[in-house]
Design an enzyme around this catalytic site. Sequence first.
Site, PDB file in Angstrom:
ATOM      1  N   ASP A   1       0.823  -1.219   0.000  1.00 38.53           N
ATOM      2  CA  ASP A   1       0.000   0.000   0.000  1.00 38.53           C
ATOM      3  C   ASP A   1       0.857   1.271   0.000  1.00 38.53           C
ATOM      4  OD1 ASP A   1      -1.914   1.940   0.262  1.00 38.53           O
ATOM      5  OD2 ASP A   1      -2.840   1.131   2.066  1.00 38.53           O
TER       6      ASP A   1
ATOM      7  N   TYR B   1     -12.175   4.844   1.323  1.00 38.81           N
ATOM      8  CA  TYR B   1     -12.026   6.165   0.709  1.00 38.81           C
ATOM      9  C   TYR B   1     -13.389   6.780   0.436  1.00 38.81           C
ATOM     10  CZ  TYR B   1      -7.104   5.121  -0.286  1.00 38.81           C
ATOM     11  OH  TYR B   1      -5.771   4.822  -0.180  1.00 38.81           O
TER      12      TYR B   1
END
Length: 372
Positions: free
Chosen positions: A130, A228
Amino acid sequence: MKIAIIKETKPFEKRVALSPEVCKQLIQAGFECTIEHEAGISSFFEDAAYKAIGAKVDTNKSSLLSGADIVLKVNPLTPEEVSHMKKGAVSISFMYAATNPELIEASTKQGISAFSVDAIPRISRAQKMDALSSQANLGGYKSVIIGAYHLGKIFPLLMTAAGTIKPAKVVIMGAGVAGLQAIATAKRLGAIVEVSDIRPETKEQVQSLGGKFIEVKGDESVKIEGGYVKGVSEDFLKKQQEVIAKHISEADLVITTALIPGKKAPMLVPEEVVKSMKLGSVIVDMAVEQGGNCACSEYGQTVIKHGVTIVGEPNIPSLLPLNASELYAKNISTFLLHLATKDGFKWELDEEITKGSLIVHEGKVVHPSVAS
């Protein structure tokens, strides 16, 4: 397989895709690594450090690209760089594919495959890959340091014989990875920290770090996918602005971190709110690369408007190039070793990480975010 690490050309960029340490690990895994001359110098990695672990150094970028099976980079490749790659080669970098049609077109025309590290799914087994989080973590830390530098007062409570200095008040907008690191850093420096985020589940995380959560009731327009925020209505943004306007007017430092992938950053601090702020206060707009969260911020500039210092520093992680490059290198090498061995790519097209991050496969657009 041959890996090429090319020099970053984007303004304000100091990072490099692979550190010598991670290069060494890939060489031990059977890959051949070649780095462009002085690609790592801005991250404090000399060519000699790469040569010492068995990597090659090439001064000819076009031949480096044309001879590579895999091209690694931090920022999106330029269409010019893609044009030098051989058919069937693979690029791995940040791509921001939804907003970069020229790169998609160049990749399809050249017949290459392209993976985007910003599209890696946010699942537990992909945590080591990530890169968005590793870079945002550093950005959150540095944003507080930048704010402290521009602020004309100290962060902590200080009791002296000459009197007591009150602690600085910091308002952080967005409690994602960058925001949470900013909270922790500001608290360590002794500030009072207030935080706004439209995701109610972040309240507990904010409070665990010692921050005070500013409640803004969500509505049906708030769309969240994979952690998100993917969309929000103008009405909701207006309601959020009204709730936090009072907190901002009392703040010494405001740090804005709100981003919506593939879209312009939401406007959180309009000019009227900037006018209400105290003389000498500071705003650090971490979203300036995507249009900014503050109406008065300017890309790549530090400006003073209405008595407020507004920092529009793009690419804040690149201000910590040594750490940022080390972390990115670990992210991208873990990703590469998941996708391939020294003998070739596995092409497990239905596997979740591969499917989520593969934008172009052998000259064909395959990702739903850009497939027409």
